[in-house]
Write a protein that holds these residues in place. Structure first.
Motif, PDB file in Angstrom:
ATOM      1  N   GLN A  82    -132.953  11.143  66.741  1.00  0.00           N
ATOM      2  CA  GLN A  82    -131.957  10.172  66.271  1.00  0.00           C
ATOM      3  C   GLN A  82    -130.725  10.880  65.722  1.00  0.00           C
ATOM      4  O   GLN A  82    -129.599  10.478  65.998  1.00  0.00           O
ATOM      5  CB  GLN A  82    -132.568   9.252  65.206  1.00  0.00           C
ATOM      6  N   GLN A  83    -130.941  11.922  64.954  1.00  0.00           N
ATOM      7  CA  GLN A  83    -129.815  12.638  64.361  1.00  0.00           C
ATOM      8  C   GLN A  83    -128.948  13.316  65.414  1.00  0.00           C
ATOM      9  O   GLN A  83    -127.721  13.231  65.376  1.00  0.00           O
ATOM     10  CB  GLN A  83    -130.317  13.656  63.345  1.00  0.00           C
ATOM     11  N   VAL A  84    -129.567  13.989  66.364  1.00  0.00           N
ATOM     12  CA  VAL A  84    -128.793  14.684  67.392  1.00  0.00           C
ATOM     13  C   VAL A  84    -128.125  13.676  68.328  1.00  0.00           C
ATOM     14  O   VAL A  84    -127.005  13.891  68.798  1.00  0.00           O
ATOM     15  CB  VAL A  84    -129.652  15.725  68.140  1.00  0.00           C
TER      16      VAL A  84
ATOM     17  N   ALA B 203    -126.698  23.757  52.257  1.00  0.00           N
ATOM     18  CA  ALA B 203    -125.288  24.156  52.183  1.00  0.00           C
ATOM     19  C   ALA B 203    -124.401  23.047  52.739  1.00  0.00           C
ATOM     20  O   ALA B 203    -124.642  22.535  53.822  1.00  0.00           O
ATOM     21  CB  ALA B 203    -125.078  25.447  52.968  1.00  0.00           C
ATOM     22  N   ALA B 204    -123.379  22.710  51.979  1.00  0.00           N
ATOM     23  CA  ALA B 204    -122.458  21.653  52.395  1.00  0.00           C
ATOM     24  C   ALA B 204    -121.364  22.169  53.331  1.00  0.00           C
ATOM     25  O   ALA B 204    -120.401  21.465  53.592  1.00  0.00           O
ATOM     26  CB  ALA B 204    -121.824  21.018  51.153  1.00  0.00           C
ATOM     27  N   LEU B 205    -121.527  23.353  53.857  1.00  0.00           N
ATOM     28  CA  LEU B 205    -120.495  23.995  54.670  1.00  0.00           C
ATOM     29  C   LEU B 205    -120.587  23.657  56.156  1.00  0.00           C
ATOM     30  O   LEU B 205    -119.772  24.132  56.942  1.00  0.00           O
ATOM     31  CB  LEU B 205    -120.589  25.517  54.511  1.00  0.00           C
ATOM     32  N   PHE B 206    -121.572  22.863  56.551  1.00  0.00           N
ATOM     33  CA  PHE B 206    -121.795  22.567  57.961  1.00  0.00           C
ATOM     34  C   PHE B 206    -121.527  21.095  58.225  1.00  0.00           C
ATOM     35  O   PHE B 206    -121.952  20.230  57.466  1.00  0.00           O
ATOM     36  CB  PHE B 206    -123.218  22.965  58.366  1.00  0.00           C
ATOM     37  N   SER B 207    -120.817  20.830  59.312  1.00  0.00           N
ATOM     38  CA  SER B 207    -120.457  19.454  59.679  1.00  0.00           C
ATOM     39  C   SER B 207    -121.703  18.686  60.122  1.00  0.00           C
ATOM     40  O   SER B 207    -122.731  19.286  60.469  1.00  0.00           O
ATOM     41  CB  SER B 207    -119.431  19.480  60.821  1.00  0.00           C
ATOM     42  N   PRO B 208    -121.616  17.349  60.167  1.00  0.00           N
ATOM     43  CA  PRO B 208    -122.745  16.569  60.675  1.00  0.00           C
ATOM     44  C   PRO B 208    -123.143  16.971  62.096  1.00  0.00           C
ATOM     45  O   PRO B 208    -124.333  17.020  62.421  1.00  0.00           O
ATOM     46  CB  PRO B 208    -122.241  15.125  60.618  1.00  0.00           C
ATOM     47  N   ARG B 209    -122.173  17.289  62.924  1.00  0.00           N
ATOM     48  CA  ARG B 209    -122.466  17.716  64.295  1.00  0.00           C
ATOM     49  C   ARG B 209    -123.209  19.061  64.295  1.00  0.00           C
ATOM     50  O   ARG B 209    -124.190  19.237  65.016  1.00  0.00           O
ATOM     51  CB  ARG B 209    -121.163  17.807  65.086  1.00  0.00           C
ATOM     52  N   GLU B 210    -122.738  20.003  63.474  1.00  0.00           N
ATOM     53  CA  GLU B 210    -123.419  21.297  63.371  1.00  0.00           C
ATOM     54  C   GLU B 210    -124.821  21.132  62.807  1.00  0.00           C
ATOM     55  O   GLU B 210    -125.772  21.760  63.287  1.00  0.00           O
ATOM     56  CB  GLU B 210    -122.609  22.247  62.482  1.00  0.00           C
ATOM     57  N   ARG B 211    -124.981  20.278  61.815  1.00  0.00           N
ATOM     58  CA  ARG B 211    -126.292  20.054  61.208  1.00  0.00           C
ATOM     59  C   ARG B 211    -127.267  19.476  62.232  1.00  0.00           C
ATOM     60  O   ARG B 211    -128.431  19.887  62.295  1.00  0.00           O
ATOM     61  CB  ARG B 211    -126.167  19.142  59.987  1.00  0.00           C
ATOM     62  N   ALA B 212    -126.793  18.556  63.033  1.00  0.00           N
ATOM     63  CA  ALA B 212    -127.652  17.977  64.076  1.00  0.00           C
ATOM     64  C   ALA B 212    -128.045  19.049  65.091  1.00  0.00           C
ATOM     65  O   ALA B 212    -129.203  19.123  65.509  1.00  0.00           O
ATOM     66  CB  ALA B 212    -126.935  16.813  64.756  1.00  0.00           C
ATOM     67  N   ALA B 213    -127.087  19.878  65.478  1.00  0.00           N
ATOM     68  CA  ALA B 213    -127.368  20.950  66.443  1.00  0.00           C
ATOM     69  C   ALA B 213    -128.354  21.964  65.859  1.00  0.00           C
ATOM     70  O   ALA B 213    -129.251  22.438  66.561  1.00  0.00           O
ATOM     71  CB  ALA B 213    -126.075  21.648  66.856  1.00  0.00           C
ATOM     72  N   LEU B 214    -128.211  22.286  64.593  1.00  0.00           N
ATOM     73  CA  LEU B 214    -129.120  23.237  63.958  1.00  0.00           C
ATOM     74  C   LEU B 214    -130.526  22.659  63.825  1.00  0.00           C
ATOM     75  O   LEU B 214    -131.520  23.361  64.027  1.00  0.00           O
ATOM     76  CB  LEU B 214    -128.572  23.680  62.603  1.00  0.00           C
ATOM     77  N   LEU B 215    -130.614  21.389  63.513  1.00  0.00           N
ATOM     78  CA  LEU B 215    -131.920  20.725  63.456  1.00  0.00           C
ATOM     79  C   LEU B 215    -132.587  20.749  64.828  1.00  0.00           C
ATOM     80  O   LEU B 215    -133.764  21.091  64.958  1.00  0.00           O
ATOM     81  CB  LEU B 215    -131.764  19.286  62.964  1.00  0.00           C
TER      82      LEU B 215
END
Length: 146
Positions: free
Chosen positions: A109-111, A78-90
């Motif tokens: 590295q991502q977080v 889903a493209a609805l999550f920011s890079p910061r949110e995606r890193a936190a979810l990962l």
């Protein structure tokens, strides 16, 4: 299913200790909406119905719309999550499922790109804390309100 043990009543001091971690998180610089996404995603992974119920409502109060809530389990697609949110979810998934992957370097590295040192500690505390709450709620069968 029936509640096994009212753990707040059984040991109030232990529950105050766990709640104190939530106090630290409330004072952190992590955005409230981000915190609720993390809490909800960890609760989904753990299958904690009580916590999913609570944190879905909390996420809505934090301004997260129903579309993002519905797509949270598929956040990668889903493209609805920011890079910061995606890193936190990962990071949330890797720490919640730590026995499966021992937190890969690529996740680090991502977080690392999205969070400062103190925020990383708070994010890790957030994930650790919701996992602890999930374990209490699941073990003692704390159920969502009927």
């Amino acid at each position: 299913m029936q509640t096994r043990l009212p753990f707040f009543q059984a040991n109030p001091a232990a529950m105050r200790a766990l709640k104190s971690l939530d106090g630290q998180l409330a004072a952190s610089t992590l955005e409230p909406a981000l915190q609720e996404l993390v809490r909800l995603r960890a609760s989904q992974l753990n299958g904690c119905a009580y916590c999913m119920d609570v944190h879905t409502a909390d996420a809505r109060r934090a301004g997260i719309d129903d579309r993002r809530l519905a797509l949270l389990p598929a956040w990668r697609e889903a493209a609805l999550f920011s890079p910061r949110e995606r890193a936190a979810l990962l990071w949330t998934e890797d720490l919640t499922l730590v026995a499966d992957n021992h937190v890969p370097d690529a996740s680090w590295q991502q977080v690392r790109e999205q969070f400062q040192d103190a925020e990383l500690v708070d994010l890790t505390l957030l994930i650790t804390t919701i996992n602890a709450w999930n374990r209490f709620a699941i073990a003692f069968r704390k159920l969502p309100a009927g």
